[in-house]
Design a protein around this motif. Structure first.
Motif, PDB file in Angstrom:
ATOM      1  N   UNK A  51       0.825  -1.212   0.000  1.00 15.76           N
ATOM      2  CA  UNK A  51       0.000   0.000   0.000  1.00 15.76           C
ATOM      3  C   UNK A  51       0.859   1.262   0.000  1.00 15.76           C
ATOM      4  N   UNK A  52       1.900   1.285   0.849  1.00 14.78           N
ATOM      5  CA  UNK A  52       2.762   2.467   0.921  1.00 14.78           C
ATOM      6  C   UNK A  52       3.479   2.721  -0.403  1.00 14.78           C
ATOM      7  N   UNK A  53       3.902   1.640  -1.067  1.00 19.49           N
ATOM      8  CA  UNK A  53       4.601   1.782  -2.344  1.00 19.49           C
ATOM      9  C   UNK A  53       3.670   2.379  -3.404  1.00 19.49           C
ATOM     10  N   UNK A  54       2.411   1.926  -3.405  1.00 19.78           N
ATOM     11  CA  UNK A  54       1.441   2.469  -4.365  1.00 19.78           C
ATOM     12  C   UNK A  54       1.097   3.912  -4.020  1.00 19.78           C
ATOM     13  N   UNK A  55       0.888   4.178  -2.745  1.00 16.18           N
ATOM     14  CA  UNK A  55       0.479   5.512  -2.303  1.00 16.18           C
ATOM     15  C   UNK A  55       1.585   6.541  -2.528  1.00 16.18           C
ATOM     16  N   UNK A  56       2.807   6.176  -2.163  1.00 13.30           N
ATOM     17  CA  UNK A  56       3.942   7.086  -2.312  1.00 13.30           C
ATOM     18  C   UNK A  56       4.868   6.552  -3.412  1.00 13.30           C
ATOM     19  N   UNK A  57       4.349   6.469  -4.609  1.00 10.10           N
ATOM     20  CA  UNK A  57       5.083   5.812  -5.683  1.00 10.10           C
ATOM     21  C   UNK A  57       6.361   6.553  -6.086  1.00 10.10           C
ATOM     22  N   UNK A  58       6.421   7.849  -5.807  1.00  5.36           N
ATOM     23  CA  UNK A  58       7.631   8.594  -6.155  1.00  5.36           C
ATOM     24  C   UNK A  58       8.850   8.110  -5.381  1.00  5.36           C
ATOM     25  N   UNK A  59       8.629   7.616  -4.161  1.00  8.31           N
ATOM     26  CA  UNK A  59       9.723   7.059  -3.358  1.00  8.31           C
ATOM     27  C   UNK A  59       9.550   5.552  -3.178  1.00  8.31           C
ATOM     28  N   UNK A  60       8.674   4.981  -3.981  1.00  7.71           N
ATOM     29  CA  UNK A  60       8.361   3.561  -3.850  1.00  7.71           C
ATOM     30  C   UNK A  60       9.550   2.650  -4.041  1.00  7.71           C
ATOM     31  N   UNK A  61      10.487   3.060  -4.909  1.00  7.01           N
ATOM     32  CA  UNK A  61      11.648   2.209  -5.164  1.00  7.01           C
ATOM     33  C   UNK A  61      12.505   2.031  -3.915  1.00  7.01           C
ATOM     34  N   UNK A  62      12.434   2.986  -2.997  1.00  8.20           N
ATOM     35  CA  UNK A  62      13.172   2.859  -1.745  1.00  8.20           C
ATOM     36  C   UNK A  62      12.527   1.825  -0.818  1.00  8.20           C
ATOM     37  N   UNK A  63      11.242   1.542  -1.042  1.00  8.25           N
ATOM     38  CA  UNK A  63      10.484   0.655  -0.154  1.00  8.25           C
ATOM     39  C   UNK A  63      10.293  -0.750  -0.705  1.00  8.25           C
ATOM     40  N   UNK A  64      10.477  -0.931  -1.999  1.00  7.64           N
ATOM     41  CA  UNK A  64      10.161  -2.208  -2.636  1.00  7.64           C
ATOM     42  C   UNK A  64      10.889  -3.379  -1.985  1.00  7.64           C
ATOM     43  N   UNK A  65      12.168  -3.194  -1.685  1.00 11.13           N
ATOM     44  CA  UNK A  65      12.950  -4.315  -1.154  1.00 11.13           C
ATOM     45  C   UNK A  65      12.571  -4.678   0.277  1.00 11.13           C
ATOM     46  N   UNK A  66      11.752  -3.847   0.927  1.00 15.47           N
ATOM     47  CA  UNK A  66      11.260  -4.201   2.260  1.00 15.47           C
ATOM     48  C   UNK A  66      10.404  -5.457   2.211  1.00 15.47           C
ATOM     49  N   UNK A  67       9.774  -5.709   1.065  1.00 10.11           N
ATOM     50  CA  UNK A  67       8.947  -6.905   0.920  1.00 10.11           C
ATOM     51  C   UNK A  67       9.778  -8.167   1.087  1.00 10.11           C
ATOM     52  N   UNK A  68      10.977  -8.169   0.510  1.00 11.03           N
ATOM     53  CA  UNK A  68      11.831  -9.346   0.620  1.00 11.03           C
ATOM     54  C   UNK A  68      12.366  -9.537   2.032  1.00 11.03           C
ATOM     55  N   UNK A  69      12.557  -8.450   2.769  1.00  8.51           N
ATOM     56  CA  UNK A  69      12.982  -8.574   4.156  1.00  8.51           C
ATOM     57  C   UNK A  69      11.923  -9.317   4.971  1.00  8.51           C
TER      58      UNK A  69
END
Length: 386
Positions: free
Chosen positions: A100-118
């Motif tokens: 949800x955060x990645x979709x909502x704040x997509x401009x900085x989403x690339x910084x959050x994507x790898x949190x899924x793998x953690x």
């Protein structure tokens, strides 16, 4: 060979932006100015629609899995096993929240994507320990893991079987690798060497994606190999259903991000009047994953039932708050590399014996699993502490 070379060259090359240089990351491709973008549903632009949909699906998944987590926490009769179960169930709210955060704040989403793998790395590490605990719950389970007679001689310094050490470290490497990839992604984005718009080898993006996929494959295949080797002992616990229930999240996440990243990087998928570059590259994979979460939440609730831990006259070993604190305390996972399988699993076994845990459902003084397997309660046939 020529065809394979051309395919590989197209896969790892991107030169749609004629103004880019060999050393510079191409600017994000944009076909339509922002003020000319068109709505996708009613008056909602894609970003607004995706945010609402991702939020609704994430909330639904959170509510579904929260019921299962609370039930395990309030029926905490087997702390050693159930803390691993709660960690696995927590994968759903973790993935749902960050999607949800990645979709909502997509401009900085690339910084959050790898949190899924953690989050996935914690779940798969917990799953490995859960498989070991299932085997340790059997009379003579320690010998089943470490070889006949191991329970009598097992002390610090005693070596574990090669197959177990190999499986152990192939699964657990995913935990530190996911952290390293997350940090490397954030750092390379900050200094401008990541470049999600290009698959050229000079940028960090493609290499980090390859490292992530290889690490994930090692972990998943090692868990599957463990299951195949101990299939008979694990059969009563319906491990394959549990395996597919949460590893589907891991597999789909990696696959979707990788495929969309490749297609965007080589120009196969381009921005339109409805979707910007960030909508496609960052928000779309997370939106798909968020929409899948309610289904995985239902599957996980079914795969990890609390009923098998309920026993008449068997009180919880800890209260709900203590149960959640144990599940969130991941020091056992963080120290797995240092302690190794022999030492950690011996401590797991001692913990089960001290708690007098009932790993399965009790009927007439006999412990019965989902599949009808019978075993004595922990401690009744306990190995002496050595």
């Amino acid at each position: 060979m020529d065809v394979a070379y051309l395919v590989a060259r197209k896969l790892f090359d991107h030169n749609d932006n004629k103004n880019s240089t060999d050393d510079a990351c191409p600017e994000d491709p944009t076909n339509v100015p922002a003020d000319q973008m068109k709505a996708v549903v009613g008056s909602l632009m894609f970003h607004d629609f995706a945010t609402i949909l991702a939020g609704a699906c994430s909330l639904a998944a959170l509510l579904i899995v929260s019921v299962a987590i609370v039930r395990h926490a309030t029926n905490f009769t087997n702390p050693i096993q159930q803390r691993q179960v709660i960690r696995i169930l927590m994968l759903v709210p973790w993935v749902a929240l960050f999607s949800f955060l990645i979709v909502w704040q997509e401009d900085v989403g690339e910084y959050l994507v790898e949190s899924l793998d953690f989050g996935c790395s914690i779940a798969i590490s917990a799953f490995l320990l859960l498989l070991c605990d299932y085997i340790l719950s059997n009379p003579g389970g320690f010998d089943e893991l470490f070889g006949q007679g191991a329970s009598k001689v097992a002390r610090e310094g005693v070596d574990s079987p090669k197959w177990l050490k190999r499986t152990w470290y192939m699964v657990l490497q995913y935990f530190p690798v996911s952290i390293i990839v997350w940090l490397a992604t954030a750092i390379s984005l900050a200094v401008g060497t990541y470049c999600g718009a290009s698959n050229k080898p000079r940028f960090a993006h493609i290499w980090l994606q390859v490292i992530k996929i290889v690490s994930t494959m090692f972990a998943v295949l090692a868990c599957f190999r463990f299951y195949k080797m101990k299939k008979d002992q694990l059969a009563p616990h319906k491990v394959m259903l549990k395996f597919l229930a949460f590893k589907g999240i891991i597999g789909l996440n990696v696959l979707q991000v990788f495929i969309i990243g490749i297609l965007v990087g080589n120009g196969t998928i381009k921005p339109t009047e409805h979707m910007t570059y960030h909508d496609i590259k960052t928000a779309l994979p997370s939106l798909i994953l968020a929409c899948e979460m309610p289904l995985f939440a239902l599957l996980l609730v079914f795969a990890f039932p609390v009923g098998v831990y309920k026993a008449e006259g068997c009180s919880p070993a800890a209260g709900p708050l203590s149960a959640m604190a144990q599940a969130f305390n991941i020091t056992d996972l963080m120290s797995c590399f240092v302690r190794g399988p022999m030492r950690l699993l011996r401590e797991q076994q001692w913990g089960m014996q001290r708690a007098q845990s009932f790993p399965l459902h009790a009927e007439g003084g006999v412990v019965v699993s989902e599949g009808g397997y019978t075993a004595e309660p922990y401690g009744y046939n306990a190995h002496p502490r050595v």
